[in-house]
Scaffold this active site. Structure first.
Site, mmCIF file in Angstrom:
data_model
loop_
_atom_site.group_PDB
_atom_site.id
_atom_site.type_symbol
_atom_site.label_atom_id
_atom_site.label_comp_id
_atom_site.label_asym_id
_atom_site.label_seq_id
_atom_site.Cartn_x
_atom_site.Cartn_y
_atom_site.Cartn_z
ATOM 1 N N GLU A 132 0.831 -1.205 0.000
ATOM 2 C CA GLU A 132 0.000 0.000 0.000
ATOM 3 C C GLU A 132 0.863 1.251 0.000
ATOM 4 O O GLU A 132 2.085 1.196 0.137
ATOM 5 C CB GLU A 132 -0.944 -0.031 1.210
ATOM 6 C CG GLU A 132 -1.887 -1.216 1.139
ATOM 7 C CD GLU A 132 -2.958 -1.220 2.213
ATOM 8 O OE1 GLU A 132 -2.851 -0.461 3.195
ATOM 9 O OE2 GLU A 132 -3.909 -2.009 2.058
ATOM 10 N N CYS A 180 -1.767 -4.744 -5.682
ATOM 11 C CA CYS A 180 -2.277 -5.990 -5.086
ATOM 12 C C CYS A 180 -1.210 -7.089 -5.117
ATOM 13 O O CYS A 180 -0.295 -7.069 -5.949
ATOM 14 C CB CYS A 180 -3.482 -6.497 -5.871
ATOM 15 S SG CYS A 180 -4.941 -5.466 -5.734
ATOM 16 N N GLU A 190 -1.513 -10.214 -6.085
ATOM 17 C CA GLU A 190 -1.526 -11.049 -7.293
ATOM 18 C C GLU A 190 -0.757 -10.383 -8.424
ATOM 19 O O GLU A 190 0.033 -11.013 -9.131
ATOM 20 C CB GLU A 190 -2.968 -11.300 -7.761
ATOM 21 C CG GLU A 190 -3.844 -12.011 -6.755
ATOM 22 C CD GLU A 190 -4.588 -11.059 -5.818
ATOM 23 O OE1 GLU A 190 -4.003 -10.021 -5.418
ATOM 24 O OE2 GLU A 190 -5.740 -11.349 -5.483
ATOM 25 N N CYS A 228 -9.232 -8.999 -7.289
ATOM 26 C CA CYS A 228 -10.014 -7.850 -7.735
ATOM 27 C C CYS A 228 -10.080 -7.842 -9.269
ATOM 28 O O CYS A 228 -9.392 -8.604 -9.949
ATOM 29 C CB CYS A 228 -9.391 -6.556 -7.222
ATOM 30 S SG CYS A 228 -7.904 -6.053 -8.112
HETATM 31 N N1 THU Z 1 -5.862 -6.551 -2.320
HETATM 32 C C1 THU Z 1 -5.024 -7.458 -2.898
HETATM 33 O O1 THU Z 1 -3.818 -7.455 -2.652
HETATM 34 N N2 THU Z 1 -5.565 -8.366 -3.753
HETATM 35 C C2 THU Z 1 -6.883 -8.432 -4.071
HETATM 36 O O2 THU Z 1 -7.256 -9.171 -4.961
HETATM 37 C C3 THU Z 1 -7.844 -7.625 -3.309
HETATM 38 C C4 THU Z 1 -7.272 -6.461 -2.604
HETATM 39 C C5 THU Z 1 -5.288 -5.584 -1.383
HETATM 40 C C6 THU Z 1 -5.214 -4.176 -1.890
HETATM 41 C C7 THU Z 1 -5.224 -3.392 -0.603
HETATM 42 O O3 THU Z 1 -3.907 -3.295 -0.120
HETATM 43 C C8 THU Z 1 -6.025 -4.248 0.361
HETATM 44 O O4 THU Z 1 -6.077 -5.533 -0.226
HETATM 45 C C9 THU Z 1 -7.421 -3.749 0.619
HETATM 46 O O5 THU Z 1 -8.086 -3.529 -0.565
#
Ligand code: THU
Length: 135
Positions: free
Chosen positions: A43, A52, A54, A91
């Site tokens: 983040e 993210c 993935e 996502c």
């Molecule tokens: N996040 C991921 O790393 N992968 C996903 O597929 C869903 C969301 C992370 C992004 C962010 O740091 C946190 O989860 C909350 O959205």
């Protein structure tokens, strides 16, 4: 195959940098040639620049020589801000990248707190994917 990478994902969650959401995500991808790459969510104080887990794993694969179509499997586990392991599905942006980098045939394995896996093809998760063939 059962619980494959589950323990590694639990350990990988500690590398996640998620001070704003408190939501840690770890992902391991396996390429068709057997190569394995890891990623966590990272983040940022400028929230939209967050990446993210993935996509971090897949970008690392590409950085290390993986080509479009090489991704075979994606494993995912998340942990919430009270420390509970939970199932997270990729996502929309990650689904796009998984579809493109797998040739639209990856299998996505999402674990829950018991290590039970939900298994879906990327074509199920992102129907009618835009794969860039028209560009
Ligand atoms: N996040 C991921 O790393 N992968 C996903 O597929 C869903 C969301 C992370 C992004 C962010 O740091 C946190 O989860 C909350 O959205």
């Amino acid at each position: 195959m059962s619980k494959q990478y589950y323990q590694e994902l639990i350990e990988l969650l500690d590398q996640s940098y998620a001070p704003y959401s408190g939501f840690n995500v770890a992902s391991i991808i396996v390429c068709k040639n057997g190569d394995v790459f890891k990623g966590v969510n990272v983040e940022s104080a400028a929230y939209p620049t967050t990446i993210c887990a993935e996509r971090n794993a897949i970008h690392t694969a590409v950085t290390n020589g993986s080509k479009k179509g090489d991704v075979q499997a994606v494993y995912i586990l998340a942990r919430n801000d009270t420390g509970g392991l939970i199932r997270a599905f990729p996502c929309g942006s990650c689904r796009q990248v998984i579809a493109e980098q797998s040739g639209n045939d990856a299998i996505v394995y999402c674990y829950n707190e018991l290590g039970e896996v939900a298994e879906h093809s990327i074509a199920e998760l992102l129907p009618h994917a835009f794969l860039g063939d028209e560009l």
